[in-house]
Write a protein that holds these residues in place. Structure first.
Motif, PDB file in Angstrom:
ATOM      1  N   ASP A 177       0.820  -1.204   0.000  1.00 11.25           N
ATOM      2  CA  ASP A 177       0.000   0.000   0.000  1.00 11.25           C
ATOM      3  C   ASP A 177       0.859   1.262   0.000  1.00 11.25           C
ATOM      4  O   ASP A 177       0.553   2.237  -0.682  1.00 11.25           O
ATOM      5  N   LEU A 178       1.948   1.234   0.753  1.00 12.00           N
ATOM      6  CA  LEU A 178       2.805   2.414   0.885  1.00 12.00           C
ATOM      7  C   LEU A 178       3.576   2.717  -0.387  1.00 12.00           C
ATOM      8  O   LEU A 178       3.672   3.866  -0.815  1.00 12.00           O
ATOM      9  N   ALA A 179       4.141   1.686  -1.002  1.00 14.14           N
ATOM     10  CA  ALA A 179       5.019   1.889  -2.155  1.00 14.14           C
ATOM     11  C   ALA A 179       4.345   1.620  -3.496  1.00 14.14           C
ATOM     12  O   ALA A 179       4.875   1.994  -4.538  1.00 14.14           O
ATOM     13  N   GLY A 180       3.197   0.971  -3.471  1.00 16.23           N
ATOM     14  CA  GLY A 180       2.559   0.546  -4.721  1.00 16.23           C
ATOM     15  C   GLY A 180       2.109   1.658  -5.637  1.00 16.23           C
ATOM     16  O   GLY A 180       1.960   1.452  -6.838  1.00 16.23           O
ATOM     17  N   THR A 181       1.886   2.849  -5.089  1.00 10.43           N
ATOM     18  CA  THR A 181       1.425   3.958  -5.921  1.00 10.43           C
ATOM     19  C   THR A 181       2.536   4.966  -6.213  1.00 10.43           C
ATOM     20  O   THR A 181       2.282   6.026  -6.784  1.00 10.43           O
ATOM     21  N   ALA A 182       3.772   4.649  -5.833  1.00 11.94           N
ATOM     22  CA  ALA A 182       4.896   5.548  -6.102  1.00 11.94           C
ATOM     23  C   ALA A 182       5.180   5.605  -7.602  1.00 11.94           C
ATOM     24  O   ALA A 182       4.777   4.720  -8.361  1.00 11.94           O
ATOM     25  N   ALA A 183       5.881   6.657  -8.025  1.00  5.90           N
ATOM     26  CA  ALA A 183       6.230   6.791  -9.445  1.00  5.90           C
ATOM     27  C   ALA A 183       7.052   5.597  -9.910  1.00  5.90           C
ATOM     28  O   ALA A 183       6.907   5.122 -11.034  1.00  5.90           O
ATOM     29  N   ASP A 184       7.927   5.099  -9.042  1.00  4.34           N
ATOM     30  CA  ASP A 184       8.721   3.901  -9.312  1.00  4.34           C
ATOM     31  C   ASP A 184       8.487   2.933  -8.160  1.00  4.34           C
ATOM     32  O   ASP A 184       9.211   2.960  -7.162  1.00  4.34           O
ATOM     33  N   PRO A 185       7.440   2.095  -8.259  1.00  3.71           N
ATOM     34  CA  PRO A 185       7.081   1.217  -7.146  1.00  3.71           C
ATOM     35  C   PRO A 185       8.223   0.322  -6.680  1.00  3.71           C
ATOM     36  O   PRO A 185       8.406   0.122  -5.470  1.00  3.71           O
ATOM     37  N   ARG A 186       8.986  -0.225  -7.615  1.00  2.93           N
ATOM     38  CA  ARG A 186      10.060  -1.141  -7.228  1.00  2.93           C
ATOM     39  C   ARG A 186      11.132  -0.411  -6.410  1.00  2.93           C
ATOM     40  O   ARG A 186      11.606  -0.925  -5.393  1.00  2.93           O
ATOM     41  N   ALA A 187      11.497   0.792  -6.841  1.00  4.05           N
ATOM     42  CA  ALA A 187      12.491   1.563  -6.103  1.00  4.05           C
ATOM     43  C   ALA A 187      11.967   1.940  -4.722  1.00  4.05           C
ATOM     44  O   ALA A 187      12.717   1.921  -3.727  1.00  4.05           O
TER      45      ALA A 187
END
Length: 203
Positions: A177-187
């Protein structure tokens, strides 16, 4: 040569009894209908009745299979991910840390997958872009907390109630949930696990 595992992967109902096969295929038809309508019209513009009609089942049948409502339609019941998380910790290669095992497991799912198919990418975008679906996905991850805490504690020689264990598990399960919507989810995922790796004392 086609293996039984390949057959089962292609058809989730393979290997079940007649009643279980029927239930699994109805559930799959509902999931496919919901995903198709959500993608075409938008989640908020689709009703439960429309999904039932698209899948050619009664509304009562839909609720029998998915009592949690339409937000649950394109997800499994969470058992597979819970078992996968626990197995990732307990069956990790020798020398691999618990956090590295969790990172590897997360990296193969959802927005963190390296080379998703177009269909998988559309499904992921739908989930991350729809608050109700994103919230349901988070609930499924958090539902694995107790089982994962027990596995981590056993591997680290700690008590499942140890706050360091609970904190590690909770933060790891919040990563989608925290990282999944980031511009670069994997990073973004790697940044969180780097932080957890640096702070986790280990066994």
């Amino acid at each position: 040569m086609t293996t039984q595992r390949a057959v089962d992967a292609a058809d989730p109902a393979a290997g079940m009894g007649r009643r279980e096969r029927k239930k699994a295929r109805t559930r799959q038809a509902l999931a496919e209908a919901a995903l198709r309508l959500f993608t075409e019209r938008g989640y908020d513009q689709v009703t439960v009745a429309q999904i039932a009609e698209e899948a050619d089942v009664a509304v009562a049948t839909l609720f029998k299979h998915v009592p949690d409502g339409k937000e649950a339609l394109i997800f499994d019941d969470g058992v597979e991910r819970r078992e996968g998380l626990v197995a990732a910790v307990r069956e990790r290669p020798e020398g691999q840390s618990i956090i590295a095992a969790l990172r590897a497991f997360m990296g193969g799912r959802g927005p963190f997958l390296a080379d998703p198919s177009p269909e998988f990418r559309r499904r992921t975008a739908l989930i991350t872009g729809t608050p109700a679906l994103r919230d349901h996905s988070r609930k499924l991850w958090i539902a694995s907390e107790d089982a994962l805490a027990e596995a981590v504690a056993a591997e680290a020689g700690r008590d499942p109630a140890d706050m360091t264990v609970r904190a590690l598990v909770r933060y790891a399960l919040e990563v989608p949930d925290l990282a999944g919507t980031a511009a670069d989810p994997r990073a973004a995922m790697d940044a969180v696990f780097d932080l957890l790796e640096a702070g986790w004392p280990g066994p």
